[in-house]
Design an enzyme around this catalytic site. Structure first.
Site, short mmCIF file in Angstrom:
data_model
loop_
_atom_site.label_atom_id
_atom_site.label_comp_id
_atom_site.label_asym_id
_atom_site.label_seq_id
_atom_site.Cartn_x
_atom_site.Cartn_y
_atom_site.Cartn_z
N GLU B 60 0.83 -1.21 0.00
CA GLU B 60 0.00 0.00 0.00
C GLU B 60 0.87 1.25 0.00
O GLU B 60 0.54 2.25 -0.66
CB GLU B 60 -0.95 -0.01 1.20
N HIS B 129 -11.52 -5.86 7.94
CA HIS B 129 -12.15 -5.61 6.64
C HIS B 129 -13.42 -4.78 6.79
O HIS B 129 -14.28 -4.80 5.92
CB HIS B 129 -12.49 -6.93 5.93
#
Lengths: 454, 337
Positions: B60, B129
């Site tokens: 990321e 998540h």
């Protein structure tokens, strides 16, 4: 009036340096931002910039001079029409305006003990010793390392260099390389190592050279350290302390000046401590090390060198999560923490001369927040000003304001008013930096406003 | 008008952007060949080629960093972070570099980067998540933060975000991808086909950044919310018997304080609803700003209905997720004070 240019400090621990090179000569005209000289220490080289415009009247230190003490005048700047010869004979006792120095002036707050309420946690008759915040933090770590051999420290330059800000001074000598560990420059790596060590039963203290660099490691802090006790159904916890300086210092610009208080205060699973005084720094760091949860311990570079009374007690530990009423008052509650306390107390002193009695609360812990103490105070004073060096949007003041408007709604006589840093990355330029950070004047104005005094 | 779900609307927006501007590129984990784990970039690589739509390694920090470099050099990248919970390794890049590039360079450089990321809970995603990390970003000067609540707004806002010359964090409520979700997890799933928000015009159109939308007019109280909670609030108000106004913020930074102030000054009562944990959440900022601006009009404490101060639970998702019942309780609370 001639302006003295002083030997700047490259870091709060620097005491002297070498004036390696002049970049101007006598008679040159300079504007703010122009480079004047190069300064060197064993650690770094830095250029000194002009803060004011004027003409270089006299260079007072020859280039190549070693061991020039910080704050020694190194040059004189004269304005148009002033005579350079007058500079030479200018009496050194002439007070110089603070803006004249190459180093931003840090106004020392003198708060006499009579103005600060006695700490109810310290038994009457206790002896006090004046030590710096830097020493108090070191003492806290040393005491806990003596008490519990699973405690260890790691970070960049914490061992042989004794800490980038000398907070870990002496720890390597006493505890050795196995417990005081220098790491490579990888916050993501050593924060991850620390989290793993904590999962495995040790109690790491991870020093970030500044919390700005902890952004590289924030995934470890939030996704690994903060969530694991919860995700494992209580089977595995993470007793770790992440500590280091947070917030603005002196002219270190946007990437070294951020205040991370409200970010970490948003994260379930973390505790967040941000002390102001040396006594609280010591007692709360000891509590943080003993806590079975991850604790973010936010220090302030500009407070490291400040001295405060610390009680001489064998084992002085304070509970995390309790604010302290540092000064009692009736007309307005000022809530702050860390360096904001200096602005808050300075403002309270000034407000007293106008007949306004301010109660000052030091939050000390930002998560869990001691809202009961703040709400009780505001129910008495009916007004509240929050003071912090965070940005305004989603700051600690936002949370306090939301809590007060929910829990003390019928007591509020004025909007809760937030004093914060300006909503910009912190500028490097000294004049802009000063304008971007909150000061006691902002607190005084906010307090007057909520008391409807103009 | 064509009916689309939010994924189709986002896909269409990106297709149009790629078509109109050769500088637009899309990348992230699985965004290329696979078309995205939620299919938001499905078919785009086949249509626009490997140079424009491609896969990144699982890094990321690297994804954001590459987007910044591209943006500073004239491209207009759309970077996808697969779940907003994964955005943390890219934090330093977003804050230290992306948000400050214009400021640090005194306007010489900008980074027109859009970071898209599926956001929020309600899909049994557990702790890593389901996060709603918007408050971290709304605190940062220099970035805009957008959360749409319908396919129509998702498409128009994404086009505005990508065409904006400054960085935008675009959070997509993943529970709304396939249909409007009103918080009743036991009811049959609804489709966007039966919802006016699923009317998505063909072609290019924009929804302006920084403008909230009154999704239900009312006079008794104001509900300020965004994302999935817009639909939960609508269902709660319908059952409550209270004539509450509902404001969908759509953009959280810069927030549309004018619309909020206009509404709260009218109703005198305010409930703030979001999924993220309460403490130091975006609701705290909204409450602080509202009481600063509307203090003399407030007739009741501003009340926050939020996720609890815990990591997002897997087993107890529906105890965490703010329910219609909690919103109704809050409305009743502000009405009786």
């Amino acid at each position: 009036m001639p302006v003295e240019i002083l030997m700047p400090a490259l870091s709060p621990t620097m005491e002297e340096g070498t004036l390696s090179k002049w970049l101007v000569k006598e008679g040159d005209t300079v504007s703010p931002g122009d480079l004047l000289a190069e300064i060197e220490t064993d650690k770094a080289t830095m250029e000194v910039e002009a803060v004011d415009e004027g003409t270089v009247g006299k260079l007072l230190v020859d280039e190549g001079t070693e061991g020039v003490p910080v704050n020694t005048p190194i040059a004189m700047l004269i304005a148009e029409g002033e005579d350079a010869t007058a500079v030479v004979s200018a009496p050194s006792a002439t007070p110089t305006p603070p803006v004249a120095s190459a180093v931003p002036e840090v106004v020392a707050v003198v708060v006499s003990t009579s103005e600060v309420a006695a700490d109810p946690d310290i038994p009457a008759g206790t002896e006090f010793v004046k030590i710096t915040v830097r020493e108090a933090l070191r003492d806290a770590m040393a005491e806990e390392m003596r008490r519990d051999e699973s405690v260890f420290v790691m970070g960049e330059e914490v061992a042989h260099y004794q800490g980038a800000y000398k907070v870990t001074q002496g720890l390597l000598d006493e505890f050795g390389e196995a417990r005081v560990v220098d790491t490579p420059i990888t916050e993501h790596g050593f924060a991850g190592l620390g989290v793993g060590a904590a999962f495995g039963g040790l109690r790491p203290i991870v020093e970030f050279m500044t919390f700005n660099f902890a952004m590289q490691a924030i995934d470890q802090i939030i996704n690994s350290a903060a969530k694991t006790l919860y995700m494992s159904g209580g089977q595995m916890g993470c007793p770790i302390v992440f500590r280091g300086p947070n917030g603005a210092a002196s002219r270190v610009a946007a990437q070294h000046s951020q205040d991370y208080s409200s970010w970490y205060a948003h994260v379930p699973g973390l505790k967040v401590v941000a002390p102001w005084s040396a006594a609280d720094a010591k007692a709360l760091l000891k509590a943080a090390i003993r806590d079975p949860n991850p604790v973010i311990f936010l220090e302030n570079e500009l407070l490291y060198g400040k001295s405060y009374d610390v009680p001489v007690l064998d084992d002085y530990v304070l509970p995390i999560g309790r604010a302290r009423v540092v000064r009692e008052g009736a007309d307005v509650t000022i809530v702050s923490y860390s360096r904001g306390m200096e602005h808050a107390l300075e403002a309270a002193n000034a407000l007293a001369t106008e007949g306004l009695s301010a109660e000052v609360i030091d939050l000390r812990t930002l998560r869990p927040l001691d809202t009961a103490t703040v709400v009780a105070s505001v129910k008495k004073t009916n007004r509240c000003v929050t003071v912090e060096e965070c940005w305004p949007v989603c700051g600690i003041g936002s949370e306090i304001s939301a809590v007060l408007v929910a829990e003390a709604f019928d007591y509020l006589d004025a909007p809760v008013t937030r004093v914060t840093a300006k909503d910009v990355p912190l500028p490097y330029a000294a004049n802009l930096e000063k304008l971007a950070l909150p000061g006691s004047v902002d607190v005084i104005e906010a307090a007057r406003a909520v008391c409807y005094r103009s | 008008m064509p009916q689309q779900n939010m994924i189709q609307a986002l896909n269409a927006a990106q297709d149009i952007l790629l078509e109109r501007d050769p500088n637009v590129v899309i990348f992230g984990e699985d965004t290329g060949y696979f078309g995205g784990v939620f299919r938001a970039t499905d078919g785009l690589q086949a249509k626009h080629g490997l140079q424009r739509v491609f896969d990144s390694p699982i890094t990321e920090a690297g994804i954001i960093a590459m987007a910044i470099g591209m943006g500073a050099n004239g491209l207009r990248p759309i970077a996808e972070i697969q779940f907003s919970d994964y955005i943390f390794p890219g934090f330093d890049q977003i804050i230290s570099e992306l948000s400050r590039l214009r400021y640090r360079s005194a306007g010489q450089y900008t980074a027109p980067v859009t970071v898209r990321s599926p956001w929020g809970g309600g899909i049994r995603g557990g702790q890593t998540h389901s996060m709603s990390p918007e408050a971290f970003f709304t605190h940062i000067p220099g970035i805009k933060v957008v959360v749409p609540s319908t396919p129509h707004d998702a498409k128009g806002l994404l086009i505005s975000a990508v065409e904006d010359d400054d960085p935008v964090i675009f959070f997509e409520p993943k529970r709304l991808y396939n249909g409007p979700f009103d918080g009743d997890h036991e009811a049959a799933a609804k489709s966007w086909a039966q919802h006016s928000g699923g009317d998505v015009p063909d072609g290019h159109y924009t929804v302006p950044l920084g403008k909230a939308k009154v999704v239900r007019a009312g006079k008794d109280a104001s509900i300020i919310t965004y994302g999935t909670m817009v639909h939960v609030a609508l269902a709660a108000v319908a059952k409550s018997g209270i004539d509450a106004e509902i404001i969908d913020l759509r953009t959280l930074a810069p927030v549309d304080l004018d619309t909020i102030t206009w509404s709260v000054e009218k109703t005198g009562k305010c409930v703030i609803v979001h999924e993220a944990p309460k403490t130091s959440g975006f609701g705290a900022e909204l409450s602080a700003a509202i009481q600063e601006n509307c203090f003399y009009h407030l007739e009741a404490p501003i009340t926050r209905v939020t996720g609890w101060d815990t990591p997002y639970p897997h087993a107890h998702e529906w105890e965490y997720f703010p329910s219609q019942a909690r919103i109704i309780n809050a409305l009743q609370h502000v009405m009786k004070v």
